[in-house]
Design an enzyme around this catalytic site. Structure first.
Site, short mmCIF file in Angstrom:
data_model
loop_
_atom_site.label_atom_id
_atom_site.label_comp_id
_atom_site.label_asym_id
_atom_site.label_seq_id
_atom_site.Cartn_x
_atom_site.Cartn_y
_atom_site.Cartn_z
N SER A 54 0.81 -1.23 0.00
CA SER A 54 0.00 0.00 0.00
C SER A 54 0.84 1.28 0.00
CB SER A 54 -0.92 0.03 1.22
OG SER A 54 -1.75 -1.11 1.24
N HIS A 58 2.70 3.96 8.01
CA HIS A 58 1.64 3.95 9.01
C HIS A 58 2.01 4.80 10.22
CE1 HIS A 58 -0.78 0.77 7.15
NE2 HIS A 58 0.37 0.27 6.73
N ILE A 347 7.99 -9.92 8.71
CA ILE A 347 7.87 -8.46 8.69
C ILE A 347 6.75 -8.09 7.72
CG2 ILE A 347 9.12 -6.30 8.48
CD1 ILE A 347 10.31 -8.19 10.55
N SER A 349 2.74 -6.06 7.33
CA SER A 349 2.22 -4.74 7.69
C SER A 349 2.14 -4.58 9.21
CB SER A 349 0.84 -4.55 7.09
OG SER A 349 0.34 -3.28 7.41
N CYS A 415 9.87 8.13 -22.03
CA CYS A 415 8.50 7.79 -21.58
C CYS A 415 7.70 9.08 -21.57
CB CYS A 415 8.55 7.19 -20.17
SG CYS A 415 6.94 7.09 -19.36
N CYS A 417 4.36 9.44 -21.01
CA CYS A 417 3.33 9.56 -19.96
C CYS A 417 3.91 10.19 -18.70
CB CYS A 417 2.74 8.20 -19.62
SG CYS A 417 1.95 7.35 -20.98
N CYS A 450 -0.05 4.55 -20.34
CA CYS A 450 0.02 3.59 -21.46
C CYS A 450 0.81 2.34 -21.05
CB CYS A 450 0.57 4.21 -22.74
SG CYS A 450 2.35 4.15 -22.94
N CYS A 455 7.10 3.40 -24.46
CA CYS A 455 8.51 3.47 -24.08
C CYS A 455 9.15 2.09 -23.93
CB CYS A 455 8.69 4.28 -22.80
SG CYS A 455 8.08 3.48 -21.31
#
Lengths: 497, 419
Positions: A54, A58, A347, A349, A415, A417, A450, A455
């Site tokens: 994620s 935290h 190890i 989250s 690239c 984008c 894309c 690229c």
């Protein structure tokens, strides 16, 4: 470094695994005058759970006081903030919200608030649904209250791992990719460890640290220690186009359940939306496939928090396998037997957040418990700072102009984008990128909407040129992941002109 | 230091739309017309389209992509159009000025009397259609594979599945077969092909390549290199039907699942983008909601034939030049165009009463019988033998007709219906 050269090499410490734990530990150990080797079986780092998560730093209210998670998460959070400038990775202070829809969830916010205060999390408060919507207009009308934690942040997890490792390598640590540990070298009856057998030869050292993520159980078993039991859990995610990245500012959690922290919605360090994860136990340690069901669950869960997320805005999906353990807590220990072997296992989250604090702790453990095997004198050439490859897309016109004048390859966009230039790709290769995926990790080339359609071939060309290999040998992510299978008929017919 | 460049008309992109726009601008009297192209060579995507089938309307003969572009580029050189290749336009401002970059000249700020956007479109990636599974090597958009095969002489794989039946996918199915690959099939989630019928016949039927309508890929398999895909039949809601899944072994998956107009620069310029076409909202002069910015070709709406792209590009260039020279007539009345029930998308979105108009539209569902394409108020009606989503239809309206409409008419509805 070819396979033939590395037959037997001598180090002071070997770290197995170059995820965030291995990288942060390598960086802290590079402050000491010792020879450190980091081994990873993948062709680029990060490759395991540190790559697919994620990307959350935290705050530290989720974990029960007196657990190792509660100990290392808030301090890891602080460490990330401290090191952001000197290690030059992208960290965005966004704060986090745990959203409550039902009465019992509202009560649970109090539990989290109390836990957080006892864990030393700063600045938390419970706010009403309306206050939340004043700050975050796209939050669901159904949310009745939320726990606000200002120290929650979002990190570019790719950059963070390479930043720690890059700095470690500048200070003398050696990284060996596509080098899989196949066995431990121990004295008789596994009294003490003296090295690692790998697919690339033998690496000898009096201290071996197991930071192998989902594979930590296997490595631990090689040492005869059965206590590390990894229960792999897959989490699936979506990334959306940047056009909807503005929908949230903070990191949104649903109220946690027994299955984990639930589906989250966040705007990434680069302003895409990251939504997920699911939490599905599986037996396979490597299977990072996404599923139709999982992706539907992610979208439903995310739209519960932020109903305005358009179903069609996804640009890609991915999954990570987390190193869950039966105990639910981290397993960090210097083993009595074999002497010299250290587990840094389980190890999961908030493992990414905790890693820099765990690294400092492991350094202390080595100093206190393994002083007979390793001498910790300061590295006189230790440089605590490093800079990332220039992020061309984020620079002002004047800064860009200066770069272009220094190196015209900054004027060559690879690239489109993500506005990544040839100079950045070349520099990533100079710093160790060997695959198309590694170039993406270093530069974001191919991470845009894309997804490398434009690229991909250009990055492959530059890799072939810079590495002096035929284009057919360029891989997506090492191993057998070659992009091309050979030349066309027409090419041979025309006599290789 | 960063240089400021002042020109009359700037065109972004030297594909079929941009090259024609350059010619249109010069022939309408603009002095200094520059076309900016990020690639080394001119021609855009047509450089890699080495199959025949281009230019039947414009040149009355069947040309390959490079041949077709060669004719337009020659004409552009003759007309005095300036080209700047290997030059990327990477930022656009709301006043229509923009920033370019190349290794020789560094960064430059270009100010033009009018700008024509001709950036074309790009292919939709796998993530956008949410196919689950792993992410091994061997998954390419059809256009990327075409570049590898046709431009660089490399084979992306030996055993191919094509997902989607857009024209490039059909062309590449045949191309891979010619190169000795086995093509396991083309799978299309819709009940009708995405590309032109003639490509179904010439690329699939003629080579016995299996074509499966109402099918999609439901899972991708393989860790390092693609090992296969699961395909399944879909129901009327396009959900996979349980029990119809089967595994198809392949090392390559080519995607032809749609084209998206490329409008990052347009958005920076503050040009309004239409939610359905994905391109700028324009009138028949190809003028966007920023009056000095024009747009033409696949950046506006994805066309089926390049001839229309060139024609619209020429028109946009001409009108951009007229605008820069203060000669573009201002609309005295404005009509919004709306699509009827079976119209999926159309362009332009509004008409001025000062110019003849062609409206391009695509139907949602195929009509395989005689049907009629119309614009209401009796503006246009034409009988068609069929109407298919893969092929565009045109509506022609004269400026004079628009001017004669009663004053309360503000909207024109275009539709395609069975007779």
């Amino acid at each position: 470094m070819g396979a033939v050269e590395v037959i037997q090499r001598l180090f002071d410490v070997i770290i197995i695994g170059a995820g965030i734990v291995g990288a942060a530990l390598a960086r802290e150990l590079s402050a000491y005058a010792m020879r450190v080797a980091v081994l990873d079986k993948a062709a680029e780092i990060p490759s395991g759970a540190s790559r697919a998560n994620s990307a959350m730093i935290h705050a530290g209210y989720d974990d029960k006081p007196r657990t190792q998670k509660a100990r290392f998460c808030p301090s890891g959070n602080r460490r990330f903030h401290e090191l952001q400038g000197s290690l030059d990775f992208t960290l965005r202070e966004c704060g986090s919200y745990v959203c409550a829809f039902e009465e019992d969830e509202i009560r649970h916010l109090d539990v989290l608030l109390d836990q957080g205060r006892r864990n030393g999390v700063p600045g938390m408060e419970i706010i009403s649904g309306d206050t939340l919507r004043d700050r975050e207009p796209h939050a669901s009308r159904e949310i009745r209250a939320a726990l606000w934690a200002p120290s929650g942040a979002i990190v570019n997890n790719f950059e963070a791992v390479v930043a720690f490792m890059d700095n470690a390598q500048q200070n003398g640590v050696e990284l060996f990719l596509e080098t899989q540990a196949t066995g431990l070298l121990c004295s008789e009856e596994k009294q003490e460890v003296f090295g690692v057998e790998t697919t690339k030869g033998r690496f000898l050292a009096p201290v071996v640290i197991n930071a192998a993520g989902v594979h930590a159980g296997e490595i631990s078993r090689m040492a005869g220690e059965e206590s590390v039991r990894i229960r792999p859990t897959r989490g699936e995610y979506f990334i959306t186009d940047k056009t909807v990245g503005h929908l949230v500012k903070g990191f949104f959690f649903a109220c946690p359940s027994t299955k984990g922290k639930g589906i989250t919605v966040a705007s990434t360090a680069e302003h895409n939306l990251l939504i997920g994860p699911t939490s599905t136990p599986q037996t396979d340690l490597e299977d990072t496939s996404t599923t139709m069901k999982g992706l539907e669950e992610v979208l439903d869960g995310a739209r519960k928090l932020v109903p305005d997320i358009p179903p069609g805005a996804a640009i890609t999906s991915f999954a990570g396998v987390r190193a869950n353990t039966l105990s639910g807590d981290f397993n960090i220990a210097v083993l009595r037997k074999p002497r010299g072997f250290v587990n840094v296992a389980g190890i999961k989250s908030p493992g990414f957040t905790s890693a820099p604090a765990i690294a400092l702790h492991v350094v202390e453990m080595l100093r206190e418990e393994l002083s007979d095997r390793v001498i910790m004198t300061p590295n006189p050439r230790f440089v605590p700072e490093r800079t990332h490859i220039p992020r061309f897309a984020e620079l002002s016109m004047e800064e860009r102009e200066a770069l272009v004048r220094r190196d015209p390859r900054f004027a060559q966009i690879v690239c489109r984008c993500e506005t990544v230039t040839e100079a950045q790709v070349v520099e990533a290769i100079r710093r160790g990128a060997r695959t198309v995926a590694a170039v993406k990790i270093w530069t974001r080339a191919g991470a845009g909407r894309c997804q490398g359609g434009f690229c991909g071939p250009r990055v492959a060309d530059i890799l072939a040129r810079e590495l002096g290999i035929p284009l057919e040998e360029v891989t997506r992510h090492g191993g057998h992941s070659r992009l091309l299978v050979g030349r066309t008929k027409e090419y041979w017919f025309r006599g290789n002109e | 230091m960063m240089t400021d460049i002042r020109i009359d008309v700037a065109v972004i992109g030297a594909g079929p739309a941009g090259v024609a726009a350059g010619i249109g601008a010069r022939e309408a009297g603009a002095e200094h017309v520059v076309v900016f192209e990020r690639d080394w060579d001119l021609g855009g995507i047509l450089q890699q389209c080495i199959h025949p089938g281009f230019g039947l309307h414009t040149f009355k003969e069947e040309l390959t992509g490079p041949e077709y572009m060669h004719r337009w580029i020659e004409r552009a050189h003759g007309a005095g159009v300036t080209f700047r290749t290997n030059t990327m336009v990477f930022r656009m401002e709301e006043d229509g000025s923009f920033w370019t970059m190349n290794p020789d000249e560094g960064i430059q700020h270009v100010h033009a009397g009018a700008v024509v956007l001709g950036m074309g479109c790009r292919e939709r990636p796998l993530g956008a259609i949410r196919v689950p599974g792993s992410r091994p090597a061997g998954i390419y958009t059809a256009g990327t594979a075409q570049r590898f095969v046709n431009m660089e002489g490399y084979m992306p794989g030996n055993r191919v599945v094509v997902l989607g039946s857009g024209d490039i996918g059909l062309i590449m199915a045949r191309r891979m077969m010619w190169e000795g690959a086995s093509v396991e099939g083309v799978f299309e989630i819709m009940s009708w092909p995405g590309g032109l019928r003639r490509n179904i016949a010439q690329c699939l039927d003629d080579y016995d390549i299996p074509f499966h309508l109402d099918h999609t890929v439901t899972q991708v398999h393989g860790k390092d290199r693609l090992e296969g895909v699961t395909v399944a039949k879909v129901d009327a809601n396009k959900k996979p039907i349980l029990g119809t899944e089967r595994f198809v072994a392949c090392d390559t998956l080519l995607l032809a699942v749609g084209l998206i107009p490329e409008n990052e620069l347009s958005r920076m310029a503050g040009v309004q983008i239409h939610p359905v076409t994905g391109g700028p909202v324009v009138n028949q002069c190809l003028q966007t909601t920023r009056e000095n910015v024009f747009a033409a070709g696949n950046v506006v709406i994805v066309y089926d034939l390049v001839d229309w792209v060139s024609a619209e590009g020429y028109k946009a260039g001409k009108n951009a030049a007229l605008f820069a020279l203060d000669g573009l007539p201002k609309a005295t009345r404005r009509f919004d165009v709306r699509g009827g029930e079976n119209v999926r998308l159309f362009s332009p979105q509004w008409l001025s009463d000062q110019e003849d108009a062609t409206i391009f539209l695509r139907v949602t569902k195929p009509i395989e019988q005689r049907c009629r394409v119309t614009a209401d108020h009796g503006l246009f009606s034409k009988t068609l033998r069929y109407a298919r989503p893969g092929e565009m239809n045109e509506v022609h309206i004269k400026a004079e007709q628009l001017r004669m409409l009663p004053p309360d008419v503000r909207e024109i509805i275009v539709d395609v219906e069975e007779e």
